[in-house]
Write a protein that holds these residues in place. Structure first.
Motif, PDB file in Angstrom:
ATOM      1  N   VAL A 104       0.917  -1.107  -0.010  1.00  5.98           N
ATOM      2  CA  VAL A 104       0.004  -0.055  -0.049  1.00  5.98           C
ATOM      3  C   VAL A 104       1.027   1.096   0.003  1.00  5.98           C
ATOM      4  O   VAL A 104       0.517   2.171  -0.649  1.00  5.98           O
ATOM      5  N   SER A 105       1.913   1.133   0.684  1.00  2.00           N
ATOM      6  CA  SER A 105       2.949   2.346   0.620  1.00  2.00           C
ATOM      7  C   SER A 105       3.605   2.660  -0.575  1.00  2.00           C
ATOM      8  O   SER A 105       3.988   3.733  -0.713  1.00  2.00           O
ATOM      9  N   SER A 106       3.459   1.549  -1.517  1.00  4.00           N
ATOM     10  CA  SER A 106       4.015   1.732  -2.737  1.00  4.00           C
ATOM     11  C   SER A 106       3.140   3.206  -3.598  1.00  4.00           C
ATOM     12  O   SER A 106       3.756   3.625  -4.516  1.00  4.00           O
ATOM     13  N   CYS A 107       2.242   3.519  -3.157  1.00  6.01           N
ATOM     14  CA  CYS A 107       1.323   4.227  -3.916  1.00  6.01           C
ATOM     15  C   CYS A 107       1.206   5.484  -3.268  1.00  6.01           C
ATOM     16  O   CYS A 107       0.659   6.382  -3.792  1.00  6.01           O
ATOM     17  N   SER A 108       2.298   6.009  -2.504  1.00  7.53           N
ATOM     18  CA  SER A 108       2.420   7.429  -1.984  1.00  7.53           C
ATOM     19  C   SER A 108       2.587   8.295  -3.059  1.00  7.53           C
ATOM     20  O   SER A 108       3.179   8.231  -4.174  1.00  7.53           O
ATOM     21  N   VAL A 109       1.876   9.290  -3.062  1.00  9.81           N
ATOM     22  CA  VAL A 109       1.691  10.278  -4.039  1.00  9.81           C
ATOM     23  C   VAL A 109       3.232  11.090  -4.207  1.00  9.81           C
ATOM     24  O   VAL A 109       3.383  11.949  -5.027  1.00  9.81           O
ATOM     25  N   TYR A 110       4.161  11.019  -3.167  1.00 10.09           N
ATOM     26  CA  TYR A 110       5.423  11.460  -3.133  1.00 10.09           C
ATOM     27  C   TYR A 110       6.543  10.659  -3.662  1.00 10.09           C
ATOM     28  O   TYR A 110       7.554  11.022  -3.624  1.00 10.09           O
TER      29      TYR A 110
END
Length: 126
Positions: A104-110
């Motif tokens: 899920v953390s792969s999807c950070s917009v940063y």
């Protein structure tokens, strides 16, 4: 070849709604992140929302929480951004983008998104 095509932009009055679509083709990864971004000329690009294909929505910017909803239709390889209660400050060019996702953390917009659509303009009048 990966291709993302946005549609659904337009002009609406404040308080109105629009639904943006992002059609994804040629993507080889079974799990991926789709992010929605927006940009106004002269300002930095802003991450609006993100979705992990194996999980669902993972992020909404504070400025759109409660008003925007990101969703997916896997049968159509399409991700949607439903925008309700639009405000003049939502006026921008909206882009969808994709990157491979393992968590899920792969999807950070940063993080860096590898593939981008051409954008669709949203204009909200007062």
């Amino acid at each position: 070849q990966v291709q993302l095509v946005e549609s659904g932009g337009g002009s609406v009055q404040a308080g109105g709604s629009l639904r943006l679509s992002c059609s994804v083709s040629g993507y080889a990864y079974s799990r991926n992140c789709i992010g929605w971004f927006r940009q106004v000329p002269g300002k930095e690009r802003e991450g609006v929302a993100a979705l992990y294909s194996a999980y669902g929505p993972t992020y909404y910017a504070d400025s759109v929480k409660g008003r925007f909803t990101v969703s997916q239709d896997n049968a159509k390889n399409t991700v949607y951004l439903q925008m309700n209660s639009l405000k003049p400050e939502d006026t921008a060019m909206y882009y969808c983008a994709a990157r491979p996702g393992v968590l899920v953390s792969s999807c950070s917009v940063y993080l860096t998104y590898n593939y981008w659509g051409q954008g669709t303009q949203v204009s909200v009048s007062a």
